[in-house]
Design a protein around this motif. Sequence first.
Motif, PDB file in Angstrom:
ATOM      1  N   ASP A  19       6.149   5.592  -3.266  1.00 21.38           N
ATOM      2  CA  ASP A  19       4.735   5.849  -2.941  1.00 21.38           C
ATOM      3  C   ASP A  19       4.566   6.994  -1.953  1.00 21.38           C
ATOM      4  O   ASP A  19       3.487   7.590  -1.860  1.00 21.38           O
ATOM      5  CB  ASP A  19       4.091   4.593  -2.348  1.00 21.38           C
ATOM      6  CG  ASP A  19       3.963   3.469  -3.359  1.00 21.38           C
ATOM      7  OD1 ASP A  19       3.888   3.776  -4.568  1.00 21.38           O
ATOM      8  OD2 ASP A  19       3.953   2.300  -2.942  1.00 21.38           O
ATOM      9  N   ALA A  20       5.625   7.274  -1.205  1.00 22.87           N
ATOM     10  CA  ALA A  20       5.518   8.290  -0.147  1.00 22.87           C
ATOM     11  C   ALA A  20       5.858   9.673  -0.712  1.00 22.87           C
ATOM     12  O   ALA A  20       6.839  10.297  -0.337  1.00 22.87           O
ATOM     13  CB  ALA A  20       6.430   7.936   1.017  1.00 22.87           C
ATOM     14  N   THR A  21       5.014  10.150  -1.607  1.00 23.45           N
ATOM     15  CA  THR A  21       5.180  11.503  -2.160  1.00 23.45           C
ATOM     16  C   THR A  21       4.463  12.496  -1.255  1.00 23.45           C
ATOM     17  O   THR A  21       3.563  12.120  -0.484  1.00 23.45           O
ATOM     18  CB  THR A  21       4.587  11.586  -3.565  1.00 23.45           C
ATOM     19  OG1 THR A  21       3.170  11.372  -3.480  1.00 23.45           O
ATOM     20  CG2 THR A  21       5.214  10.553  -4.493  1.00 23.45           C
ATOM     21  N   PRO A  22       4.808  13.775  -1.317  1.00 26.44           N
ATOM     22  CA  PRO A  22       4.082  14.772  -0.515  1.00 26.44           C
ATOM     23  C   PRO A  22       2.581  14.755  -0.765  1.00 26.44           C
ATOM     24  O   PRO A  22       1.794  14.881   0.177  1.00 26.44           O
ATOM     25  CB  PRO A  22       4.716  16.089  -0.961  1.00 26.44           C
ATOM     26  CG  PRO A  22       6.090  15.727  -1.391  1.00 26.44           C
ATOM     27  CD  PRO A  22       5.959  14.369  -2.022  1.00 26.44           C
ATOM     28  N   ALA A  23       2.177  14.579  -2.039  1.00 27.58           N
ATOM     29  CA  ALA A  23       0.745  14.561  -2.350  1.00 27.58           C
ATOM     30  C   ALA A  23       0.059  13.379  -1.678  1.00 27.58           C
ATOM     31  O   ALA A  23      -1.043  13.512  -1.118  1.00 27.58           O
ATOM     32  CB  ALA A  23       0.545  14.511  -3.862  1.00 27.58           C
ATOM     33  N   MET A  24       0.692  12.185  -1.734  1.00 25.44           N
ATOM     34  CA  MET A  24       0.095  11.007  -1.119  1.00 25.44           C
ATOM     35  C   MET A  24       0.055  11.134   0.405  1.00 25.44           C
ATOM     36  O   MET A  24      -0.927  10.735   1.052  1.00 25.44           O
ATOM     37  CB  MET A  24       0.869   9.754  -1.525  1.00 25.44           C
ATOM     38  CG  MET A  24       0.701   9.368  -2.990  1.00 25.44           C
ATOM     39  SD  MET A  24      -0.999   8.873  -3.369  1.00 25.44           S
ATOM     40  CE  MET A  24      -1.120   7.327  -2.439  1.00 25.44           C
ATOM     41  N   VAL A  25       1.106  11.698   0.984  1.00 28.18           N
ATOM     42  CA  VAL A  25       1.146  11.869   2.436  1.00 28.18           C
ATOM     43  C   VAL A  25       0.074  12.858   2.878  1.00 28.18           C
ATOM     44  O   VAL A  25      -0.649  12.630   3.863  1.00 28.18           O
ATOM     45  CB  VAL A  25       2.540  12.311   2.899  1.00 28.18           C
ATOM     46  CG1 VAL A  25       2.535  12.630   4.399  1.00 28.18           C
ATOM     47  CG2 VAL A  25       3.565  11.219   2.613  1.00 28.18           C
ATOM     48  N   LEU A  26      -0.056  13.979   2.145  1.00 33.80           N
ATOM     49  CA  LEU A  26      -1.092  14.962   2.487  1.00 33.80           C
ATOM     50  C   LEU A  26      -2.477  14.343   2.399  1.00 33.80           C
ATOM     51  O   LEU A  26      -3.336  14.571   3.262  1.00 33.80           O
ATOM     52  CB  LEU A  26      -0.994  16.171   1.552  1.00 33.80           C
ATOM     53  CG  LEU A  26      -0.090  17.323   1.980  1.00 33.80           C
ATOM     54  CD1 LEU A  26      -0.027  18.383   0.901  1.00 33.80           C
ATOM     55  CD2 LEU A  26      -0.560  17.936   3.294  1.00 33.80           C
TER      56      LEU A  26
END
Length: 863
Positions: A722-729
């Motif tokens: 779940d901790a993808t760059p897109a989700m984190v951004l």
Amino acid sequence: MVTIRRMNENVGMASPEPHPDLLAEAWRLQALGAETMNLGKPAEGAALLRQGLELVGWREREPFHAHPTVRHVTARLLNSLAYAESEQGRHLYGLRLLDLAEPLAADEHRGLILQQRGVVTWKAGRLEESLAWYLQAEPLMERHAPMSMLAIMLLNRSGLQAEIGRFKAARADLKRCIDLAVQHGLPVRLAQAWHSQGNVELYSANIPAALIAYDKALRGYAEHAPDLVPQVLLNKAHALIEVGLFREAARLLDSVIGDYGKSGRTWWALAIVHIHRARIALDLDSPEAALATARRTEEVAHQIGSSFSILHAERLRRQSQLRFGEVSKDFVDQLLRLADQTAAVGVPDDAVLVRTIAARALIRQSRLDAATEMLREPVSRQGFDRQHLPTLRRLARAELAEAEGNPSGALTQLRLGLNDLHRHRSRLGSVEMQAGMSSLGRELAQMGLRLAVDSGRFGTVFSWAERSRAQTFRSTPVRPPENEEAAELLARVRKARDDIREGELAGDDVTDLRAQCRQWEHRLREHSWHSTGSGESVPVVRLGQVHERLASGGQMMVSYVTDRGRLHALVLRDGRNYRVELGGEPEVAEAVRRLHADLTVLTGRRLPEPMTKVVRGSIRNQADRLAELLFRPLLPLLGDRELVIVPTQAMSSLPWGLLPPLSGRPVTVSPSASVWWSAAGRVVARGVGVLLASGPDLVHAERELSEIAGHHTGAEVLQGSDATPAMVLAGLDGVGLAHLAAHGYHEPENVLFSRLDFAGGPLMAYDIAALSRPPAQVTLSACDVGQSTNVTAGEESLGFTAALLHAGTGTVVSSVTKVEHGAAADVMTAYHAGLVAGVSPARALADASLRRPLSPFVCYGAG
């Protein structure tokens, strides 16, 4: 079969009509020679044209009697040859060839000869004369010339108009040229039009627009005329120099030199390459390199016979000599002779620049009246170094004011010069370019700080310290426009970085993939260069404003400045000001370097216990040494107050909490007092919610996030896939508090791609600019990402932490060295407990760091 022989062998007799095949061959050679020149091969083109002249029986020093059809082709061959000779630096010979061509030309070809006179006189530096030839050529070419030739005339004239400063007329010529190229299917002319558009924008100081146009030209040349690629790279390097991106410009220039070296050609542009190289060395304050490169430039310019390049190279050599002390008794007379010669070739503002250098030499000789007279000349920024000239003029006027015993007048000139640069900076959207602009004003800033220190006035010193550093943070952040190509490149970079990480873990060779990733990263950086700034900026904070905010938080400030290699501490406490002179900055820089190295060794592979003791002892020694250098004279002033520290570049990555006087003390570090004041003013009541995210391959990550989540009710937690760059951004956008636990990497050679590893790829400093609302507070439980790199010759730094602060994040807690993850988890868990208890970030970090005495975490921003 046609027997090829000289057509002019029956002098004095009626000239017979030539054989059609022979005439066709002459025209073929003319067209091929011209096209070869347009592809950047003037010597090869000239050889083809001379074959054509030999074929028609023309010889330079013999009478020429021929049939009118032969005379016409001969005129075209000579017309093209004149350009080829001028391209190789032989301008006067090119004009002589045009004199010989004109009486031979058909009426429909006279416009071509007139426009060629415009080209050659322009290359010879006679700008107004060149424009007159172009204006005469235009109506004739509109009636008789092919569309391709008319497009070339418009291209050439637009560049000349821009160099003279007539930008509206230049853009009108280019619009007409682009329309012709599109309408008549002329792809090379279209690429050349974009190339010229870049030059016009460069001359008018719109660097982002110039780079956009150059990149369009590069794509067109790559597909339709690859031999022209080095020419646009040369202009692109010039644009990068104008905004202080010297390393990038140097790489482009090296590639241009390599391309021409492989081809075996000698071309006038090589002199310009060396001129740019000398300018870079001069701006980077490298005396040996600047002098050597300027001398090499003169040699190249003499070899190709380019008068403009010869004079420009001599100017750079003289400028290097003045800066680094090699000044002869007749130095001023030599400069005045050079100024007259420069004006004679039609570059008046370059002549003004030379006389400005002469004025600085006169000031050193105490000939102030003569210097004053020279500095009265007007400036229109039409010379080769458009930003350099007004900056140098301000510096010279400041030196004159100081020599006249008027330091306040000198400071006024320096301040006006820096303000001018800042206005230019505020129109740039790229953080890299904004940082680069600081290097162009480095001499102004250094002189201003020296005069301020000599004045003994605390307020003046403080003001100049603020004016001289962290100027990038004064510019309003710009969110780059969405772009499909940039989005695709960003996806490729993330995938490549993830593949590199996986490959390294598996022991695979990732050399080729790493090289490809670097190329994609570079192209992404170039996209960021295209962004335009808002023109808005934050003013330099006033001393009274800083005292007021310090008092409201019960804090004091120590701002370090460097003048002539010596450190000074500016202390602000309880409404009072103290300036304390310390030791030399090089000793501090060396102690910081050793401390970093020891901490890195300690957090690497497990060491034998005896070695661990030695390293820990060295850490204590370096920390004690830095405490001695930076704080011993200040101890009577410190008490138990919370500190706000504004460091110099040499100490920007110092783990302050390791120094004994600061152990357990709340410390906030900021690039400048203005950045701290602004961040402290906007951090209250901004942002909603808590984001907790962790990346892969961290043993303690699950425990760390679980314990921290226990302190923050309702926190959003991103782990695993779940901790993808897109989700984190997405989670970072507008959040009140974010905690990111991930492997981090500082990239000193490519700072915008300093990164945190998450599932599927990295989150990079480059990404932060895409946030519409920056997070209020961020903690980075990772290695190295608190570090910064000085990306220019000025006091400007970039990195992951700096990217967050520049975007508007109020407080960032990050590590300046490698840190063992178990230790990081302990400190961060205790830190969040302190935040929930209601203490400030700086206090929470100070208390939490006591759990791990060698904790390298630092609180940046507002604290």
